[in-house]
Structure formats: C-alpha cells, structure tokens
Design an enzyme around this catalytic site. Sequence first.
Site, PDB file in Angstrom:
ATOM      1  N   HIS A  49     -13.202 -12.869  81.961  1.00 48.68           N
ATOM      2  CA  HIS A  49     -12.331 -13.529  82.729  1.00 48.68           C
ATOM      3  C   HIS A  49     -12.831 -13.663  84.288  1.00 48.68           C
ATOM      4  O   HIS A  49     -12.325 -12.019  84.312  1.00 48.68           O
ATOM      5  CB  HIS A  49     -10.918 -13.363  82.032  1.00 48.68           C
ATOM      6  CG  HIS A  49     -11.274 -14.671  81.006  1.00 48.68           C
ATOM      7  ND1 HIS A  49     -11.146 -15.560  80.441  1.00 48.68           N
ATOM      8  CD2 HIS A  49     -10.398 -13.873  79.497  1.00 48.68           C
ATOM      9  CE1 HIS A  49     -10.382 -16.189  79.242  1.00 48.68           C
ATOM     10  NE2 HIS A  49     -10.298 -14.996  78.678  1.00 48.68           N
ATOM     11  N   VAL A 172      -0.154   5.044  60.095  1.00 50.39           N
ATOM     12  CA  VAL A 172       1.274   5.464  60.928  1.00 50.39           C
ATOM     13  C   VAL A 172       1.840   5.314  60.161  1.00 50.39           C
ATOM     14  O   VAL A 172       2.437   3.881  60.332  1.00 50.39           O
ATOM     15  CB  VAL A 172       0.953   4.875  62.392  1.00 50.39           C
ATOM     16  CG1 VAL A 172       2.257   6.108  62.800  1.00 50.39           C
ATOM     17  CG2 VAL A 172      -0.582   5.636  63.549  1.00 50.39           C
ATOM     18  N   ILE A 335      -0.852  -6.181  74.252  1.00 52.83           N
ATOM     19  CA  ILE A 335      -2.284  -6.968  75.047  1.00 52.83           C
ATOM     20  C   ILE A 335      -3.171  -7.579  74.836  1.00 52.83           C
ATOM     21  O   ILE A 335      -4.269  -8.193  73.769  1.00 52.83           O
ATOM     22  CB  ILE A 335      -3.448  -5.341  74.953  1.00 52.83           C
ATOM     23  CG1 ILE A 335      -2.414  -4.113  75.211  1.00 52.83           C
ATOM     24  CG2 ILE A 335      -5.016  -5.337  76.274  1.00 52.83           C
ATOM     25  CD1 ILE A 335      -2.354  -4.072  76.890  1.00 52.83           C
ATOM     26  N   CYS A 436     -27.339 -18.756  57.680  1.00 55.28           N
ATOM     27  CA  CYS A 436     -26.807 -18.548  55.715  1.00 55.28           C
ATOM     28  C   CYS A 436     -25.172 -17.712  55.987  1.00 55.28           C
ATOM     29  O   CYS A 436     -25.137 -17.757  54.765  1.00 55.28           O
ATOM     30  CB  CYS A 436     -27.833 -17.647  55.086  1.00 55.28           C
ATOM     31  SG  CYS A 436     -27.380 -16.554  54.768  1.00 55.28           S
TER      32      CYS A 436
END
Length: 485
Positions: A49, A172, A335, A436
Amino acid sequence: MYDVIIIGAGVSGAAAARELSRYRLKICVLEREEDVCCGTSKANSGIAHSGYDAEPGSLMAELNVKGSNMMGQLSKELDFPFKQTGSLTVCTTENGIAMLHKLRERGMKNGVEGLRILDREEALAMEPNLSDQVLAALYAPTAGIVCPFELNIAMAENAYNNGVEFKFDTEVKHIRKQEKGFVVETSKGDFETGCIVNAAGVYADVFHNMVSEKKLHITPRRGEYMLLDKSAGTHVNHTIFALPNKSGKGVLVTQTVHGNILIGPTATDLEDREETATTSEGMEEVSAKSRKTVKDIPLRKVITSFAGLRAIEDGMDFVIEEVEDAPGFIDCAGIASPGLTSSPAIGCMVADIVKEKLHPEVNPDFDPVRKGILDPSELSLEERNELIKRSPEYGNIICRCEMISEGEILDAIRRPLGAKSLDGVKRRTRAGMGRCQSGFCSPRTMEILSRELGISMEEITKRGGASRMIEGINKKIAEEGENHE
C-alpha cells in the site's frame, strides 16, 4: 537462555528476526505451526500500500509509508518478486469525489508521493475495464504488489542464515515473569529469555495479557478472496480499490505478481481465532462488490477461494512498544492491513526498541543478501539447456500448470528452513497453485518429499500437524500402487 525470543514466524516476526540478526544476540523464533507464513501472513491481498488511507500521525501511517519505501531495495537484497504497479481508488457517486480529495490530502500529510485525482476519462485510459459508473479515481503510483509467501520466507531465511534459531511445531502455552526476563512455557519445554517480541497475530493479546495488567483486546476479522486463472491476468493492470469504509479498504481487484487476478476481501468480525473457512455468502459479497468497480470480471475463471484473519486491536492502530509493567516484553500487536507493507519498517522499530534496552554489539558477519529459488523460466533457452545438462531434475516438470520442475522442488526442500509439507512446497515454488490446484502434481510432490525427508508417504501432510494426505483406503491404494511399480 536467549537474549530475545520472538513469538510468531509471520512477516512481523520474520522482519524483527532479520533486523535483530544485525547484532550479536542469541535469538530464537517460536512458531506453533510447521513452517513460517502459516497465519495471517499467508492469506492476504499481497498489496504494498502507498499509505494514503491511515490516519495521519498514527503508527500505522508512519510505518506504512516507511515500509513501502523500503520494499524495492528489500526485494533486491532478498530476491523476492515485487512490482510497483500503482493503484486506483475509484468512486461511483458525486459524494465520493470529495472523499477522494480527503484521501489525497491525508496521503500528502503521511508523506505519500505522486498522488493525483483522475477524472473519468483519465481513469478509463489507464484501466479500460473500470465500471461504467466510475466518475473519478485517486491514482497512487507508489503502490505495488508483492508475494506475501516469498517476502515472509525470504526474511526468515536471511535471519536464519545470520544466526537466528527457529523452532517449529512449538506452541507457546504460558509466559511467566521472573526477576530477570521471562520463562516461556511451550509444547516442547521451557525457554528462558531476557526479552520477548510478541508477534503472535490474532493471539498477541492472549500473550500480552499473561504479563500485563493493562489489557489488550484483538478481534479476528475474516477476509474471503477468490483467485482467478492467469488467463484473466490482464483484466486490470493496477490495484483497483473502492472507497474505504469503517471495516477497511473494501473489496479490491488486483493483479498478483505471478499473473493471476485476485478479488476480495470481505470483512467479518469473529470470536473464533481459527475460523478461516470460506462461505457462500462471502463469495457472493466478493463477486457483487468487485463488479461495482470493475466490469466484466471473468468469474468463470476462478480457480480457488480462501480466507484469512486480520488482527484488529480495539484502538485500530499498530501496538509496537515495550509493555510498561512487564519490562523486556515488546508488543508487536494489532498488525492488520497495511501490516504486510509495513513489515520491513516494523522489524526496524522492534530492533530499535531491543537495541535501546540491551545495547548489543553489531554483528560484523551480518549478510543482508539472500538468493531465492532458481526460476528456469527466467533463463535463455541456451542457459536452460545447459542447466538441464548439469542438473537433469530441472528438465523433469512436476507441476504442469505452473511449469515447476523437480529441481525447484528439491531446492525448496533442501534450502534453509526448507519445506516439509505440500503447502510448504507450494508457497516456495507455486507447485499446486495453478489451474488444477495440485490435482496432477500432488502425488509426485509427495514422492519427492518422502524421498528427501526420509519418511513414508503416509507421513506426508498438507500443512503439518494431523493433515496427512493418505489415510484408510487411500493409504491402501497408494501402497498397492507402490507394489505394482
């Protein structure tokens, strides 16, 4: 005892690992899946972007523009595909024209260069297949397209080559603060570290909330896409956006770096952090909304659909900082888009925070360069023939749709952090990504994986874990086939 543990091997975690490998630090990346790029980073639009959409002054705006400016040089250093194709944000109503001017002003405040408002005729001259209802467009020449898999893999491989450890299939479970640093409890035992970089995508709030009284909350937002065959690849030449709304940038239509057309995503907020199934409603929405900006999209050429989750933090911005009541715990959370574009800059910001805390020495052996998998199609006929003479496996085509050779698949398996599953091979070579959708090549790819990894065919998985390809009657048929051969 590690200096730094990074949780998550998506683009943010890989970028942080690469930047931190510039210093003399003992670093480990913990990833619950069997490979890098298995979460949010694998299922997105692949757009670099330009940076006009984010609110001026936000961290998202700052890192979007920085990351966009870094992408070209990074693609040269790490040998992954990136094309600066530009984007058009189009409007179909008179009221929308005012919004285009606001976006342009916002972009200029963010430092985006070259933004220009096009009238209908100028927009159609650039993109003849724009909708008949289009009145104007915002042109952003610095926008581009990138392969999210190859960007993520390239940064991770370079980090590994510079000394970073990666531990896969390592989930974790819990994080405990101690007098100096943390204990990270995982499915593969406990790890001690002085610093943690929390790049865990839609689970970043879970880990943050284990160590801090100031809570984070992330909402998984599902985006569904449709991918068209390469024969539709020239229907648009730029990334085509609708005007953004409160849920994001809307449904886009774009080329991919490999010549397909991608349309999507939807934006559906969920509670389930694993819900990546596509829906008939989502596909209908993608189809209907894409036609509002681009006409005559050849939807009969759709070869696959997929969905991914974006990590939406309540503040609608990136959260990249050391946690105040948990010194050494560094969030890299929320994020969402434009996270892919921002990832190189995110890595730098995380590294700066760690550097300020640990004051490490520079790694004199750091090498910023990584070479990707050889693509024989980029060679001349003479060079390709010479390659096949030296290495006959490059003359053995495994994936007919994408013309991927055994040599490329072998490279994908044998290289640093090599592929261990069908999806691992697919993300590195595109074997199985064609028309495919691996219907022809998957058995042959499985044979190569079995041979190279020294495991039986029934142990081969699609994407690690329990996703085995051969079970029950299929396993029996495969064994009979091997006996027959």
